[in-house]
Design an enzyme around this catalytic site. Structure first.
Site, PDB file in Angstrom:
ATOM      1  N   HIS A   1       0.855  -1.190   0.000  1.00 62.76           N
ATOM      2  CA  HIS A   1       0.000   0.000   0.000  1.00 62.76           C
ATOM      3  C   HIS A   1       0.894   1.244   0.000  1.00 62.76           C
ATOM      4  CE1 HIS A   1      -2.457   3.086   2.060  1.00 62.76           C
ATOM      5  NE2 HIS A   1      -3.478   2.503   1.444  1.00 62.76           N
TER       6      HIS A   1
ATOM      7  N   ARG B   1       1.277   3.690   1.832  1.00 57.56           N
ATOM      8  CA  ARG B   1       1.861   4.162   3.104  1.00 57.56           C
ATOM      9  C   ARG B   1       3.019   3.275   3.565  1.00 57.56           C
ATOM     10  NH1 ARG B   1      -1.260   6.100   8.258  1.00 57.56           N
ATOM     11  NH2 ARG B   1       0.931   6.296   8.876  1.00 57.56           N
ATOM     12  N   LYS B   2       3.349   2.245   2.780  1.00 56.67           N
ATOM     13  CA  LYS B   2       4.477   1.387   3.151  1.00 56.67           C
ATOM     14  C   LYS B   2       5.749   1.888   2.449  1.00 56.67           C
ATOM     15  CE  LYS B   2       1.257  -1.075   5.123  1.00 56.67           C
ATOM     16  NZ  LYS B   2       0.132  -0.145   5.327  1.00 56.67           N
ATOM     17  N   ALA B   3       6.914   1.321   2.821  1.00 55.93           N
ATOM     18  CA  ALA B   3       8.194   1.833   2.295  1.00 55.93           C
ATOM     19  C   ALA B   3       8.232   1.775   0.773  1.00 55.93           C
ATOM     20  CB  ALA B   3       9.359   1.042   2.893  1.00 55.93           C
TER      21      ALA B   3
END
Ligand SMILES: Cc1ncc(COP(=O)(O)O)c(C=O)c1O
Length: 381
Positions: free
Chosen positions: A186, A188-190
């Protein structure tokens, strides 16, 4: 606005997606297979199975372990609701476990207590099909302790490593400790593929089931379509996998940048009433989110504080969810404040600060300065 997060999408990412779109071959194919091979190598596991998101990954992980209606799955209390929703979606029941006050991860001593309580009635212990810890905000959970307890009872562990790609504990990757590990891509992940997920395992039998379940129940080893079980369409697309490959090449750089910014926040917050996130001994976190604890007296005013910071051009948010106290789980199982005291406290006081690769030192100083100003207002008698 100083944004909470900004994905690191660059020219090579755009070119990779465009190239795949131009071929007209868009669904799961060779790029998905290449993305899986690259991730299996990165994580040092035998099998990596790409799926449409981490919720799908967790759902299939439980189904692969044969979680059935009426079974129990032990899960941390503090996480995004997807972690416990998948248990309900298998018609099984979550047994929530409270967290550690500093790392926000499942507390091993609470897990041991929970299993001892269930063991008092042999029938209840027999219904426990899996233990589901979360590497909260990219901070590795205490896997040596959790695995030791799980092994004592012979219960498989599914790691929710949605936020933890690249995190390590005692040199071993988060997600590669249990029978199965699940990851999210997603934004919002790294690294991101828009939506996207992954399941990893060393077990050939589980990998075979997972590959069948994500693709309508087709035997993944058969030469032609052969439908051997009811399955889902939880596949990743080719253009997402192409993006995943270019993103994966930047993962170490992105993690290093996040750590550097987390260290700077730690220094800026040192000695203040705002408590920075703890790192357990031997843990190498990835800081999917940089989550601080406000002083207890500021908990009631946290919503106003978030609003004030937003008006001043700084985007912040709460940490994550107290799953047993969300409307669904509270109504279904009758949980009350005090049932999970550490989660009650962390849920009320947590605040996520902006963190991304392009965040500057000046912006970080501004975030902390404004946070302290807002806190002074919140704490004014
Ligand atoms: C801990 C955790 N588990 C699961 C999920 C679900 O992941 P996805 O959005 O890829 O379905 C998230 C999403 O943020 C998460 O934070």
């Amino acid at each position: 606005m100083i944004r909470l997060t900004i994905p690191s999408i660059e020219a090579d990412d755009l070119a990779a997606v465009r190239e795949v779109l131009a071929t007209g071959f868009l669904v799961q194919g060779p790029r998905v297979a290449a993305f899986e091979r690259a991730l299996a190598e990165y994580l040092g596991v035998r099998h990596a199975i790409a799926v449409s998101n981490c919720t799908a990954a967790l759902h299939l992980a439980l189904l692969a372990l044969d979680v059935r209606p009426g079974d129990l799955v032990i899960v941390t209390a503090y996480s995004y609701t997807a972690t416990a929703n998948v248990i309900e979606l298998c018609a099984a029941q979550p047994v929530f476990v409270d967290i550690q006050p500093d790392t926000f991860n499942m507390a091993p001593d609470r897990l041991a207590e929970t299993l001892e309580r269930l063991a008092a009635t042999r029938a209840a212990l027999g219904r426990v099909r899996a233990i589901l810890p979360v590497h909260t905000f990219g901070q590795p959970a205490d896997m040596p302790a959790i695995m030791a307890i799980a092994d004592r009872y012979g219960i498989p562990v599914v790691e929710d490593a949605a936020c933890a790609l690249g995190a390590r504990l005692a040199g071993r990757p988060a997600g590669a400790w249990g029978a199965l590990g699940c990851f999210s891509f997603h934004p919002r992940k790294a690294i991101t593929t828009g939506e996207g997920g992954l399941i990893v395992t060393d077990r050939d039998d589980l990998a075979w089931r997972l590959r069948a379940l994500r693709n309508h129940g087709q035997d993944p080893d058969a030469a032609g379509p052969d439908f051997v079980m009811p399955g889902f369409n939880y596949r990743l697309t080719e253009f997402q996998a192409a993006l995943g490959l270019t993103q994966l090449a930047k993962l170490d750089r992105i993690i290093a940048a996040r750590r550097e910014r987390a260290d700077r926040y730690d220094q800026l917050l040192a000695g203040s009433a705002v408590q920075p996130p703890a790192v357990a001994p031997g843990a190498v976190p990835v800081y999917q989110s940089y989550v601080v604890l406000l002083p207890p007296a500021a908990a009631a005013g946290r919503g106003d504080l978030i609003g004030r910071l937003r008006r001043e051009g700084i985007e912040t948010t709460i940490g994550t969810w107290h799953m047993p106290m969300t409307t669904y789980f509270r109504a279904r199982y009758g949980y009350r404040p005090g049932d999970f005291p550490v989660t009650d406290d962390v849920f009320a006081r947590s605040l996520t600060l902006p963190l991304h690769e392009t965040l500057t030192a000046e912006e970080q100083a501004q975030v902390v300065g404004r946070l302290h100003d807002a806190l002074a207002v919140a704490l004014r008698p």
